[in-house]
Scaffold this motif. Structure first.
Motif, PDB file in Angstrom:
ATOM      1  N   GLN A 107      14.218   7.120  -2.957  1.00 21.54           N
ATOM      2  CA  GLN A 107      14.833   5.805  -3.176  1.00 21.54           C
ATOM      3  C   GLN A 107      14.376   5.176  -4.498  1.00 21.54           C
ATOM      4  OE1 GLN A 107      14.048   3.267   0.236  1.00 21.54           O
ATOM      5  NE2 GLN A 107      14.617   4.873   1.660  1.00 21.54           N
ATOM      6  N   GLY A 108      13.532   5.902  -5.247  1.00 23.65           N
ATOM      7  CA  GLY A 108      13.047   5.394  -6.518  1.00 23.65           C
ATOM      8  C   GLY A 108      11.801   4.535  -6.409  1.00 23.65           C
ATOM      9  N   LEU A 109      11.169   4.514  -5.238  1.00 20.82           N
ATOM     10  CA  LEU A 109       9.981   3.703  -5.016  1.00 20.82           C
ATOM     11  C   LEU A 109       8.728   4.573  -5.034  1.00 20.82           C
ATOM     12  CD1 LEU A 109      11.341   1.630  -1.989  1.00 20.82           C
ATOM     13  CD2 LEU A 109      11.294   0.936  -4.391  1.00 20.82           C
ATOM     14  N   THR A 110       7.603   3.970  -5.356  1.00 15.89           N
ATOM     15  CA  THR A 110       6.331   4.677  -5.248  1.00 15.89           C
ATOM     16  C   THR A 110       5.451   3.957  -4.237  1.00 15.89           C
ATOM     17  OG1 THR A 110       5.355   3.431  -7.083  1.00 15.89           O
ATOM     18  CG2 THR A 110       6.365   5.542  -7.629  1.00 15.89           C
ATOM     19  N   ILE A 111       4.538   4.712  -3.652  1.00 18.59           N
ATOM     20  CA  ILE A 111       3.599   4.130  -2.703  1.00 18.59           C
ATOM     21  C   ILE A 111       2.190   4.550  -3.092  1.00 18.59           C
ATOM     22  CG2 ILE A 111       3.824   6.009  -1.012  1.00 18.59           C
ATOM     23  CD1 ILE A 111       3.598   3.706   1.162  1.00 18.59           C
ATOM     24  N   SER A 112       1.290   3.587  -3.051  1.00 18.14           N
ATOM     25  CA  SER A 112      -0.124   3.830  -3.330  1.00 18.14           C
ATOM     26  C   SER A 112      -0.914   3.530  -2.070  1.00 18.14           C
ATOM     27  CB  SER A 112      -0.626   2.928  -4.456  1.00 18.14           C
ATOM     28  OG  SER A 112       0.031   3.213  -5.664  1.00 18.14           O
ATOM     29  N   ILE A 113      -1.787   4.456  -1.702  1.00 17.42           N
ATOM     30  CA  ILE A 113      -2.672   4.248  -0.556  1.00 17.42           C
ATOM     31  C   ILE A 113      -4.011   3.788  -1.115  1.00 17.42           C
ATOM     32  CG2 ILE A 113      -3.791   5.295   1.440  1.00 17.42           C
ATOM     33  CD1 ILE A 113      -1.501   7.466   1.270  1.00 17.42           C
ATOM     34  N   VAL A 114      -4.388   2.569  -0.783  1.00 16.23           N
ATOM     35  CA  VAL A 114      -5.639   1.992  -1.263  1.00 16.23           C
ATOM     36  C   VAL A 114      -6.682   2.175  -0.165  1.00 16.23           C
ATOM     37  CG1 VAL A 114      -6.778  -0.076  -2.134  1.00 16.23           C
ATOM     38  CG2 VAL A 114      -4.340   0.318  -2.625  1.00 16.23           C
ATOM     39  N   SER A 115      -7.759   2.878  -0.497  1.00 17.79           N
ATOM     40  CA  SER A 115      -8.810   3.186   0.474  1.00 17.79           C
ATOM     41  C   SER A 115     -10.167   2.737  -0.065  1.00 17.79           C
ATOM     42  CB  SER A 115      -8.832   4.688   0.781  1.00 17.79           C
ATOM     43  OG  SER A 115      -7.626   5.081   1.381  1.00 17.79           O
ATOM     44  N   ILE A 143     -10.395  -2.538  -9.631  1.00 19.87           N
ATOM     45  CA  ILE A 143     -10.093  -1.118  -9.391  1.00 19.87           C
ATOM     46  C   ILE A 143      -8.679  -0.966  -8.848  1.00 19.87           C
ATOM     47  CG2 ILE A 143     -10.691   0.895  -7.982  1.00 19.87           C
ATOM     48  CD1 ILE A 143     -13.648  -0.175  -8.130  1.00 19.87           C
ATOM     49  N   ILE A 144      -8.314  -1.820  -7.914  1.00 20.12           N
ATOM     50  CA  ILE A 144      -6.979  -1.744  -7.303  1.00 20.12           C
ATOM     51  C   ILE A 144      -5.907  -2.054  -8.340  1.00 20.12           C
ATOM     52  CG2 ILE A 144      -5.443  -2.777  -5.594  1.00 20.12           C
ATOM     53  CD1 ILE A 144      -8.036  -3.193  -3.846  1.00 20.12           C
ATOM     54  N   ILE A 145      -6.092  -3.105  -9.111  1.00 19.47           N
ATOM     55  CA  ILE A 145      -5.100  -3.484 -10.128  1.00 19.47           C
ATOM     56  C   ILE A 145      -4.913  -2.357 -11.132  1.00 19.47           C
ATOM     57  CG2 ILE A 145      -4.692  -5.039 -12.088  1.00 19.47           C
ATOM     58  CD1 ILE A 145      -6.001  -7.262 -10.281  1.00 19.47           C
ATOM     59  N   ASP A 146      -6.014  -1.760 -11.571  1.00 11.92           N
ATOM     60  CA  ASP A 146      -5.934  -0.643 -12.523  1.00 11.92           C
ATOM     61  C   ASP A 146      -5.170   0.535 -11.914  1.00 11.92           C
ATOM     62  OD1 ASP A 146      -6.748   0.771 -15.031  1.00 11.92           O
ATOM     63  OD2 ASP A 146      -7.828   2.029 -13.584  1.00 11.92           O
ATOM     64  N   LEU A 148      -2.983   0.470  -9.445  1.00  8.79           N
ATOM     65  CA  LEU A 148      -1.578   0.118  -9.259  1.00  8.79           C
ATOM     66  C   LEU A 148      -0.826   0.158 -10.586  1.00  8.79           C
ATOM     67  CD1 LEU A 148      -1.847  -2.794  -6.663  1.00  8.79           C
ATOM     68  CD2 LEU A 148      -1.109  -0.437  -6.252  1.00  8.79           C
ATOM     69  N   ALA A 149      -1.480  -0.314 -11.640  1.00 10.12           N
ATOM     70  CA  ALA A 149      -0.831  -0.292 -12.959  1.00 10.12           C
ATOM     71  C   ALA A 149      -0.504   1.137 -13.381  1.00 10.12           C
ATOM     72  CB  ALA A 149      -1.732  -0.966 -13.999  1.00 10.12           C
ATOM     73  N   ARG A 150      -1.344   2.088 -12.958  1.00  5.21           N
ATOM     74  CA  ARG A 150      -1.109   3.501 -13.289  1.00  5.21           C
ATOM     75  C   ARG A 150      -0.312   4.219 -12.201  1.00  5.21           C
ATOM     76  NH1 ARG A 150      -6.024   6.270 -14.110  1.00  5.21           N
ATOM     77  NH2 ARG A 150      -7.283   4.630 -13.230  1.00  5.21           N
ATOM     78  N   ARG A 151       0.107   3.468 -11.178  1.00  2.00           N
ATOM     79  CA  ARG A 151       0.890   4.006 -10.057  1.00  2.00           C
ATOM     80  C   ARG A 151       0.227   5.217  -9.417  1.00  2.00           C
ATOM     81  NH1 ARG A 151       6.285   2.202  -9.199  1.00  2.00           N
ATOM     82  NH2 ARG A 151       6.773   0.522 -10.613  1.00  2.00           N
TER      83      ARG A 151
END
Length: 190
Positions: A107-115, A143-146, A148-151
């Motif tokens: 669908q053109g979306l990305t998902i990030s799992i934050v652990s 760390i999370i923002i970085d 997410l910015a890099r997907r």
């Protein structure tokens, strides 16, 4: 504020906010810890069902090439006797995100799992266990923002704890339990 355990409420909230435009980034961050004031069912519903409800309610409103971040935990990699429902629900979040990744990518979306490991928050203060290598909320946010910015598909930290969690996940339970017992004995003697 919206109750993430109620899918109808979440969908209605998403519909009301739709006039603001598509969602570029959704952070599904529902989470509570096992404690005497909460039933195990409530922990599971908030931590796992709440994440599913949030993601599924938001999908129709996601921007093209949007991004979803779901909050799991390093506790998701191995059974945690001190917080069993928390660990199990965060493992379920991780597996859910891994399972829908392909569908979202089509669908053109990305998902990030934050652990994350331990982050000094009021929730962590409610937990009785050891809080090794706890980061400040600000450090965790950076760390999370970085990531997410890099997907990044996986944003796990601290790195040493993540490596240990992954290793513990593949070791036999008897070896992990013996190691924990020995570590506990060493702390008692120190």
């Amino acid at each position: 504020r919206v109750d993430v355990t109620r899918p109808h409420t979440l969908r209605a909230w998403m519909e009301r906010r739709a006039h603001a435009g598509p969602i570029d980034l959704l952070v599904a961050n529902a989470g509570v810890i096992d404690d005497p004031d909460r039933s195990p069912r409530e922990v599971a519903e908030v931590n796992f069902v709440g994440i599913i409800n949030t993601v599924e309610a938001a999908l129709p409103y996601m921007a093209r090439h949007g991004q979803i971040a779901v909050l799991s935990s390093l506790a998701a990699w191995r059974a945690q006797p001190s917080a069993p429902v928390y660990a199990a629900s965060k493992a379920a979040v991780r597996l859910y995100a891994e399972a829908i990744r392909g569908r979202l990518e089509r669908q053109g979306l990305t998902i990030s799992i934050v652990s994350p490991g331990f982050v000094a928050t009021p929730m962590l203060n409610r937990w009785d266990g050891a809080k090794r290598q706890a980061l400040t909320a600000e450090q965790a946010a950076e760390i999370i923002i970085d990531g997410l910015a890099r997907r990044q598909p996986t944003i796990a930290f601290p790195r040493a704890m993540y490596a240990k969690a992954r290793l513990m996940a593949v070791l036999p339970a008897t070896l992990v339990e013996a190691s924990a017992w020995l570590a506990g004995r060493a702390r008692q003697q120190a």
